[in-house]
Design a protein around this motif. Structure first.
Motif, short mmCIF file in Angstrom:
data_model
loop_
_atom_site.label_atom_id
_atom_site.label_comp_id
_atom_site.label_asym_id
_atom_site.label_seq_id
_atom_site.Cartn_x
_atom_site.Cartn_y
_atom_site.Cartn_z
N VAL A 189 12.65 -44.11 15.60
CA VAL A 189 11.56 -43.69 16.48
C VAL A 189 11.33 -44.66 17.62
N SER A 190 12.31 -45.52 17.90
CA SER A 190 12.16 -46.49 18.98
C SER A 190 13.49 -46.63 19.70
N GLY A 191 13.53 -47.49 20.70
CA GLY A 191 14.75 -47.66 21.48
C GLY A 191 15.17 -46.35 22.12
N SER A 192 16.44 -46.01 22.01
CA SER A 192 16.94 -44.77 22.62
C SER A 192 16.41 -43.52 21.92
N ASN A 193 15.80 -43.71 20.75
CA ASN A 193 15.26 -42.57 20.00
C ASN A 193 13.74 -42.42 20.15
N THR A 194 13.15 -43.13 21.11
CA THR A 194 11.70 -43.06 21.29
C THR A 194 11.25 -41.65 21.65
N ALA A 195 11.91 -41.06 22.64
CA ALA A 195 11.48 -39.74 23.11
C ALA A 195 11.88 -38.63 22.14
N SER A 196 13.06 -38.76 21.56
CA SER A 196 13.56 -37.74 20.62
C SER A 196 13.97 -38.43 19.33
N PRO A 197 13.03 -38.62 18.41
CA PRO A 197 13.31 -39.33 17.16
C PRO A 197 14.45 -38.69 16.37
N LYS A 198 15.23 -39.54 15.72
CA LYS A 198 16.29 -39.09 14.82
C LYS A 198 15.96 -39.60 13.44
N ILE A 199 15.36 -38.75 12.63
CA ILE A 199 14.89 -39.16 11.31
C ILE A 199 16.04 -39.08 10.31
N LEU A 200 16.42 -40.24 9.78
CA LEU A 200 17.51 -40.32 8.84
C LEU A 200 17.14 -39.69 7.51
N GLN A 201 18.12 -39.09 6.87
CA GLN A 201 17.94 -38.55 5.54
C GLN A 201 18.27 -39.66 4.54
N ILE A 202 17.48 -39.80 3.49
CA ILE A 202 17.56 -41.00 2.65
C ILE A 202 17.77 -40.64 1.18
N SER A 203 18.41 -41.58 0.46
CA SER A 203 18.62 -41.38 -0.97
C SER A 203 17.30 -41.47 -1.72
N ASP A 204 17.31 -40.96 -2.94
CA ASP A 204 16.06 -40.73 -3.69
C ASP A 204 15.34 -42.00 -4.11
N ASN A 205 15.98 -43.16 -3.96
CA ASN A 205 15.33 -44.40 -4.39
C ASN A 205 14.58 -45.11 -3.27
N LEU A 206 14.50 -44.48 -2.09
CA LEU A 206 13.80 -45.06 -0.94
C LEU A 206 12.58 -44.21 -0.59
N ARG A 207 11.45 -44.87 -0.32
CA ARG A 207 10.22 -44.19 0.07
C ARG A 207 9.55 -44.97 1.20
N TYR A 208 8.93 -44.23 2.14
CA TYR A 208 8.13 -44.89 3.17
C TYR A 208 7.25 -43.84 3.85
N THR A 209 6.34 -44.30 4.69
CA THR A 209 5.41 -43.43 5.42
C THR A 209 5.73 -43.47 6.91
N LEU A 210 5.71 -42.31 7.53
CA LEU A 210 5.93 -42.15 8.96
C LEU A 210 4.64 -41.62 9.57
N ASP A 211 3.99 -42.43 10.39
CA ASP A 211 2.70 -42.07 10.99
C ASP A 211 2.93 -41.65 12.44
N LEU A 212 2.88 -40.35 12.69
CA LEU A 212 3.15 -39.83 14.03
C LEU A 212 2.01 -40.05 15.00
N ASN A 213 0.90 -40.60 14.54
CA ASN A 213 -0.20 -40.94 15.43
C ASN A 213 0.07 -42.24 16.19
N GLN A 214 1.04 -43.00 15.72
CA GLN A 214 1.39 -44.26 16.36
C GLN A 214 2.49 -44.03 17.40
N ALA A 215 2.89 -45.11 18.06
CA ALA A 215 3.92 -45.03 19.09
C ALA A 215 5.10 -45.93 18.74
N GLY A 216 6.29 -45.49 19.06
CA GLY A 216 7.48 -46.29 18.89
C GLY A 216 7.69 -46.75 17.46
N ALA A 217 8.15 -48.00 17.33
CA ALA A 217 8.48 -48.53 16.01
C ALA A 217 7.29 -48.56 15.07
#
Length: 601
Positions: free
Chosen positions: A487-515
């Protein structure tokens, strides 16, 4: 352009008014005024352009959501998904569209091959080139996927000849190459500076020279493996087009069309959506590009984003200009009609109209395309029809609009399982780029296989690149950077959300900007926080591991181990983790917690 509700034909009020002012009664065909007084020669020549883009070797009707077009049912006013596409139907649709148009050219905007289903990909896309020859394609720009197998293979697509390692696929038959012209104006040899292919093509239309300039997106090296673009330089789209437009004008070519493998994002996914005045309803890279291209270019045909639109975007003089795209996979074609001024040799801009048309499957099949497809289907059948796994329901990938896709999760799980053993790399987590998921796994597929059976051909359609898998060591800090680079760098305008294996978890807050959209404190691997100083073994395909798609943190990894191909890993997982009595269910897609805009955590 506003749309006529009954026909889907797009034209702006401005264009209509300008045409009326320019032509007066000449807007009515077959009148003495339209063709000059008495026996004077006609002042204008009509030209029809039929355009496609992003076919990606889909000769057979695409399955699942990739094989439908969203449109508004005129009877109910509701949005419906209409089955569309298939080369047999596309050929018929284009042939019917040409009827009554003595001056008709068929053009394209790249990615006609690459990321193709097995029936084409197994034979290095020779079947698609042969099909396009039959369909009657005249000229196309290259796209980024034309470089999937490197520049030498692209040149073979143009010139012909059997594959350098696989040879010819049928005794007594050789590959003759493309009858149509590939254009690559902004692709040059790094050492010589010379274009890889012709930059433009000129067609004489009853005394009026019409020039076509073809370019791919400048960012092609960022979305193709390094080997695929080795030794090549990709120039700016606008600068290149304007340079060659000036060259064409010096040659007396004043009617110019740009074929650009770069595109836009319409505000609606309805195929005949009204873009509004001045293209206000479309965004993305093509808007800025179109606004800067020389006004001598009378129409712009685009691709890459797999969207459909037929809009007008102002040129540098503020005059509306047609900009179109016909979705992908042969589900649509664009019909562009224009007038050529025989006195000036230029496209009469107010005369240009454009509309997208659905390639419906109730059309008669083109017999020559059926024969071609049947021939390659027979050759591929022993491999294509082999069962590799079983599923309980559709597992959507390409057809999913969610940031986390069920099929993406399944692929990431397969990659972790295949590369976790110590002798396979010791992977602790796996990542999959969303653009590499090319289809859905469909429960009820066409053909002889039973419901829920996944064949090799279907798995190939999902993972057609056969990228080699890699395992690298990244620090915890670099692992966090990977997530932030979505969601940053060259992907700021058009995010590329990676698909992840089942042992990884995190939160993506679209109210924020960039990284800051990635909530670092939320990241958990196997239930524990990621230690910035610790080392982790990370699995990804070679494209992603090399920093592709705007992920330089991957490229910084060390201790690289190269494993099996992504397709082999995927098939091995399907075979080893499913059976007819215990099929795989779609993953829940709950690994990434997304806080939508306006919501709180």
């Amino acid at each position: 352009m506003p749309i006529s509700g009954s026909t889907g034909r797009r034209s702006t009020a401005l264009a209509v008014a300008a045409a009326a002012a320019l032509f007066g009664t000449m807007a009515l065909p077959a009148t003495a005024e339209a063709h000059g007084r008495g026996h004077d020669k006609p002042k204008y020549e009509d030209l029809q352009l039929l355009a496609i883009n992003d076919l990606h070797g889909n000769l057979e009707p695409p399955a699942g959501s990739s094989g439908t077009i969203t449109e508004i049912d005129p009877a109910t006013g509701k949005t419906v998904a209409t089955p569309a596409g298939g080369a047999e139907y596309l050929a018929t649709a284009l042939r019917q569209a040409r009827e009554g148009h003595p001056n008709s050219l068929t053009v394209a905007a790249g990615d006609l091959i690459g990321a193709s289903p097995l029936i084409s990909g197994l034979f290095h896309d020779e079947p698609t080139i042969e099909a396009l020859n039959e369909i009657g394609l005249d000229v196309t720009s290259v796209g980024n996927h034309e470089f999937d197998e490197g520049s030498a293979e692209l040149l073979r697509m143009q010139k012909g000849g059997c594959h350098p390692t696989d040879g010819c696929y049928q005794e007594g038959r050789s590959f003759e190459g493309a009858d149509f012209r590939y254009l690559a104006a902004n692709v040059t040899n790094e050492k010589t500076g010379k274009p890889l292919l012709k930059p433009y093509w000129v067609k004489n239309v009853h005394g009026v020279k019409v020039g076509f300039i073809g370019v791919t997106l400048e960012g092609t090296p960022n979305i193709v493996t390094a080997e695929g673009v080795k030794g090549l330089k990709f120039g700016n789209e606008v600068t290149t087009i304007n340079t060659y437009a000036a060259e064409l004008k010096k040659q007396g070519v004043n009617s110019i069309v740009a074929l650009i493998h770069e595109g836009g994002l319409p505000a609606s996914n309805v195929y005949n959506y009204d873009c509004g005045a001045a293209g206000a309803g479309v965004s993305g890279p093509i808007v800025d590009i179109a606004r800067k291209i020389d006004p001598a270019v009378g129409a712009i045909v685009t691709g890459h984003t797999h969207n459909s639109y037929a809009c007008t975007i102002p040129d540098p003089d503020g005059v509306p200009r047609s900009v179109t795209s016909a979705a992908s996979f042969g589900r649509l074609y664009t019909e562009i009609n224009l007038k050529l001024d025989k006195r000036t040799g230029a496209i009469v801009r107010p005369s240009v109209t454009a509309a997208n048309h659905v390639v419906r499957r109730d059309l008669p099949k083109a017999a020559d395309l059926t024969a071609l497809i049947d021939r390659y289907r027979t050759l591929a059948a022993p491999i294509a029809n082999r069962a590799t796994g079983y599923i309980t329901a559709d597992i959507n990938g390409r057809g999913s609009t969610a940031l986390e896709k069920p099929l993406g999760d399944l692929i990431a799980d397969a990659q972790l399982a295949g590369l976790a053993p110590a002798d396979k790399g010791g992977a602790q987590v796996a990542f999959m780029n969303p653009g590499g998921i090319r289809a859905d796994l469909v429960y009820k597929a066409t053909g002889a296989e039973g419901d829920g059976v996944v064949t090799y051909g279907e798995a190939f359609a999902v993972q057609p690149f056969t990228n080699m898998m890699q395992v690298k060591t990244l620090t915890g800090a670099q692992l966090v950077q990977v997530l932030q680079q979505q969601v940053s760098g060259s992907n700021t305008a058009s995010p590329k959300i990676l698909q992840i294996s089942d042992n990884l978890r995190y939160t993506l807050d679209l109210n924020q900007a960039g990284a800051a959209r990635v909530v670092v404190d939320s990241i958990r691997l196997n239930g524990a926080p990621v230690d910035p100083a610790a080392n982790y073994r990370v699995a990804a395909n070679e494209f992603l591991a090399g920093g592709g798609d705007g992920f330089p943190a991957f490229a910084a990894g060390t201790d690289k181990l190269v494993g099996a191909s992504d397709l082999d890993v995927f098939n091995a997982y399907l075979t080893g983790h499913s059976s007819a009595s215990a099929p795989i269910a779609p993953p829940a897609a709950d690994r990434i917690k997304v806080i939508a805009v306006g919501q709180t955590g």
